[in-house]
Scaffold this motif. Sequence first.
Motif, short mmCIF file in Angstrom:
data_model
loop_
_atom_site.label_atom_id
_atom_site.label_comp_id
_atom_site.label_asym_id
_atom_site.label_seq_id
_atom_site.Cartn_x
_atom_site.Cartn_y
_atom_site.Cartn_z
N ARG A 164 33.95 14.01 -16.76
CA ARG A 164 35.00 13.01 -16.51
C ARG A 164 36.28 13.70 -16.06
O ARG A 164 36.67 14.71 -16.63
N LEU A 165 36.92 13.12 -15.06
CA LEU A 165 38.22 13.58 -14.59
C LEU A 165 39.01 12.38 -14.08
O LEU A 165 38.42 11.38 -13.67
N GLY A 166 40.31 12.53 -14.04
CA GLY A 166 41.15 11.52 -13.42
C GLY A 166 41.12 11.69 -11.91
O GLY A 166 40.87 12.79 -11.40
N GLU A 212 43.34 14.56 -10.68
CA GLU A 212 42.78 15.89 -10.90
C GLU A 212 41.67 16.17 -9.90
O GLU A 212 41.57 17.28 -9.36
N LEU A 213 40.84 15.18 -9.62
CA LEU A 213 39.79 15.35 -8.60
C LEU A 213 40.41 15.65 -7.24
O LEU A 213 39.96 16.55 -6.53
N ALA A 214 41.44 14.89 -6.88
CA ALA A 214 42.10 15.09 -5.59
C ALA A 214 42.66 16.50 -5.49
O ALA A 214 42.52 17.19 -4.47
N LYS A 215 43.29 16.96 -6.57
CA LYS A 215 43.86 18.30 -6.58
C LYS A 215 42.78 19.37 -6.44
O LYS A 215 42.92 20.30 -5.66
N ALA A 226 42.92 9.44 0.00
CA ALA A 226 41.58 9.87 0.43
C ALA A 226 40.63 9.92 -0.76
O ALA A 226 39.47 9.53 -0.66
N MET A 227 41.15 10.37 -1.90
CA MET A 227 40.31 10.44 -3.10
C MET A 227 39.93 9.05 -3.56
O MET A 227 38.78 8.81 -3.93
N THR A 228 40.86 8.12 -3.54
CA THR A 228 40.58 6.74 -3.93
C THR A 228 39.49 6.14 -3.06
O THR A 228 38.57 5.50 -3.55
N ILE A 231 39.84 6.94 -15.37
CA ILE A 231 38.89 8.03 -15.56
C ILE A 231 37.69 7.81 -14.63
O ILE A 231 37.13 6.71 -14.60
N VAL A 232 37.31 8.85 -13.92
CA VAL A 232 36.12 8.82 -13.08
C VAL A 232 35.06 9.62 -13.83
O VAL A 232 35.30 10.75 -14.25
N GLU A 233 33.89 9.01 -14.00
CA GLU A 233 32.82 9.66 -14.76
C GLU A 233 31.53 9.67 -13.95
O GLU A 233 31.18 8.69 -13.28
N LEU A 234 30.82 10.77 -14.03
CA LEU A 234 29.53 10.93 -13.37
C LEU A 234 28.50 10.03 -14.05
O LEU A 234 28.41 9.99 -15.27
#
Length: 192
Positions: free
Chosen positions: A86-88, A91-94, A102-104, A129-132
């Motif tokens: 899980r990441l926000g 944080e994923l964009a970074k 673009a991340m959205t 939170i984005v989760e796999l």
Amino acid sequence: MPDTPVPGPGPAPAPGPAEPSLEEQIAAYQREFQDLDPQVEKVVSALSRLNRRMSVAYGRQTATLGISNAEWEVLKALVLSGAPYRLGPGELAKRLGLTPAAMTHRIDRMAGEGLVTRERDENNRVRVIVELTDEGREKWLEAMRMASGFEEDLLQDLTSEERGQLGELLRRVLCRVEEAQPDAGGRLNDLS
């Protein structure tokens, strides 16, 4: 698997002009720029060509799984974050060197494909939170299986010792680049 069209066999593209060999490229560079160190240029040009060809090969593999290289990068970032994967979005964009917009867009597409979920953080309702998902993890594992076979074939002509030496040499070059260009981990704004 999403309904992403996968390139099938069709007419082969018309062959373009052949890329010059490394030796031909270096000879041309030396003709135009006499201060060129041919050993340095051979290493750098070979790495550049290898990177380009490997990117194409990986893209073909992920396409057979119905995901893009861009989606693979998100899956990889989530796996590398460790369980529970899980990441926000920020944080994923970074980590991927992307803009938040673009991340959205990427997360929207992947959530629609069932590869990730996006939910509000129970402890901070403003945070997302984005989760796999299990499906996303399976796609990642299958891509890893395919890549592993490709990479093993790629290095088949090297002994175990040579692989170790090559890995260490490339790690040292990478460290030098990372020290000289610490902001170049993602996609640079001035290159987009």
